[in-house]
Design an enzyme around this catalytic site. Structure first.
Site, PDB file in Angstrom:
ATOM      1  N   SER A   1       0.834  -1.211   0.000  1.00 54.56           N
ATOM      2  CA  SER A   1       0.000   0.000   0.000  1.00 54.56           C
ATOM      3  C   SER A   1       0.867   1.258   0.000  1.00 54.56           C
ATOM      4  CB  SER A   1      -0.944  -0.049   1.202  1.00 54.56           C
ATOM      5  OG  SER A   1      -1.851   1.009   1.212  1.00 54.56           O
TER       6      SER A   1
ATOM      7  N   ASP B   1      -9.401  -4.943  -5.221  1.00 53.73           N
ATOM      8  CA  ASP B   1      -8.707  -4.025  -4.316  1.00 53.73           C
ATOM      9  C   ASP B   1      -9.366  -2.653  -4.372  1.00 53.73           C
ATOM     10  OD1 ASP B   1      -6.814  -2.289  -3.052  1.00 53.73           O
ATOM     11  OD2 ASP B   1      -5.232  -3.743  -3.479  1.00 53.73           O
TER      12      ASP B   1
ATOM     13  N   HIS C   1      -7.518  -5.304  -0.375  1.00 51.82           N
ATOM     14  CA  HIS C   1      -6.316  -4.545  -0.051  1.00 51.82           C
ATOM     15  C   HIS C   1      -5.617  -5.045   1.217  1.00 51.82           C
ATOM     16  CE1 HIS C   1      -3.869  -1.005  -0.909  1.00 51.82           C
ATOM     17  NE2 HIS C   1      -3.857  -0.737   0.380  1.00 51.82           N
TER      18      HIS C   1
END
Length: 410
Positions: free
Chosen positions: A179, A354, A386
């Site tokens: 991320s 995601d 995610h």
């Protein structure tokens, strides 16, 4: 306090038959770990690592602008063998080094790499639970929070990488980011291309550069209000990102706040409200531990910067407004990150479900990067979300095995 966490764990098991059936064998061990954690003072990354049987070291790094960052190190695994290779792991938004460890021995990436002989270092960005110190500022000072992920990428990350290289004596590291840990990697390599020489290979999990196609309802709302900061800051916090629970519930609505114990609990957790979750991958047995470490803190400016990315369609520095941009950059719009400068071998692991890292945006980033993007790997589980890269039941087999395999090629 311990009995409360044990009771909560049992409630979660009762209401989630699917997840329980997959993780039933781990029930006794997880409850033992929860009980062993004891007082809240023991909820440290050091205790988490040691409770899994691994050695741990704590290191401090001071940045050029005075932030004191914590790095956690696992110098070797249960085998005690070292290959001499050094791995560096960088967490995502609202997260910390703990995320690489919460799945436990035999599953978590940090432990798996250590058992493969890697000297594992885990960074903590300014403002999270373990990096809230400064040479002259406190977290109650608004100046402490005047940073976005640009500063994390251009100041924190190079400071930590240089420290690791100095301490270990190696010339290059194996990098894995998730991320925001991918965003700051792209920022660093594009801004200071000389750091490409310090990366042997990089695996970026749930890559985030361009964000035009992300679907997170909370970030969508934040992006719409980036031009009316007074209103926005009143809802999500002026300095540290501390959104009101009622605001989160209103934004995510039926997406997360359904009438069962798990989703009702997760819908008020800022991390899950931003990133979503996959019920099939939700490892409910670890919820009492996982939610003790996350969310780990971030500046409001980090979220606003992502909101600007969504609105603009560009991967660029923070937008202060026309007049302030002229003062800051000497131009009316922020400079874009030149991702063609990223030449270190970089792999992108992404998924179709995601909320933050959309397939279209990943393709765009890889194409613009050129030769630096050595490959894209689409998750075989199309429902992978995610946070599943860190907490998913199948993360060890679907994700971490690929990371270890890619590292092994170099």
């Amino acid at each position: 306090m311990r009995s409360i966490f044990v009771f909560f764990a049992l409630v979660v098991f009762t209401v989630s038959g699917a997840a329980l059936s997959k993780e039933d064998d781990a029930l006794t061990e997880v409850l033992r770990r929860i009980e062993a954690l004891g007082d809240e003072a023991n909820y440290t990354v050091e205790f988490l690592i040691e409770s899994n049987g691994y050695p741990v070291e704590t290191h401090k790094v001071t940045t050029t602008d005075g932030y004191i960052l914590t790095l956690h190190r696992i110098p070797y695994g249960l085998t005690g063998k070292s290959s001499g290779k050094v791995a560096f792991l960088q967490h995502g938004i609202l997260s910390s080094s703990a995320d690489w460890c919460v799945l436990g021995a035999g599953k978590a990436l940090a432990f798996e790499l250590a058992d493969q002989g890697y000297d594992v270092w885990m960074g903590n960005a300014r403002g999270n639970s373990w990096s809230r110190e400064h040479e002259s500022l406190t977290i109650d000072d608004s100046n402490f929070w005047k940073f976005s992920w640009h500063e994390i990428g251009t100041i924190d990350l190079p400071a930590m990488i240089d420290y690791v290289l100095e301490q270990t004596g190696v010339s290059g590291i194996y990098y894995a980011g998730h991320s925001q840990g991918t965003t700051v990697y792209y920022v660093l390599m594009a801004t200071y291309p000389e750091y490409n020489e310090k990366i042997i290979v990089s695996t970026t999990l749930a890559p985030i550069g361009f964000m035009s196609h992300m679907t997170s309802p909370l970030l969508k709302v934040l992006s719409f209000w980036t031009g009316t900061l007074d209103t926005l800051l009143g809802l999500i916090g002026v300095n540290e990102f501390l959104p009101n629970n009622d605001f989160i519930k209103y934004v995510v609505g039926d997406t997360l706040c359904q009438e069962d114990a798990i989703t009702q609990f997760l819908c008020t957790n800022a991390l899950f409200a931003i990133c979503g979750f996959s019920r099939a991958q939700m490892n409910t047995t670890l919820l009492p531990i996982m939610t003790k470490y996350t969310p780990a803190g971030a500046s409001t400016k980090q979220l606003i910067h992502y909101g600007q990315e969504i609105q603009s369609g560009y991967f660029r520095q923070y937008d202060y407004g026309i007049l302030s941009n002229m003062a800051q950059y000497g131009r009316v719009t922020p400079p874009r990150y030149d991702v063609t400068q990223i030449t270190a071998p970089t792999y992108m692991i992404y998924s179709k479900n995601d909320w933050l890292s959309a397939e279209t945006d990943v393709n765009k980033l890889c194409n613009k990067m050129g030769d630096g993007c050595k490959g894209k790997i689409l998750m075989s589980d199309f429902k992978f979300n995610h946070l599943d890269y860190m907490f998913g039941i199948d993360a060890p087999t679907l994700v971490y095995s690929k990371v270890i395999s890619l590292f092994g090629r170099y």
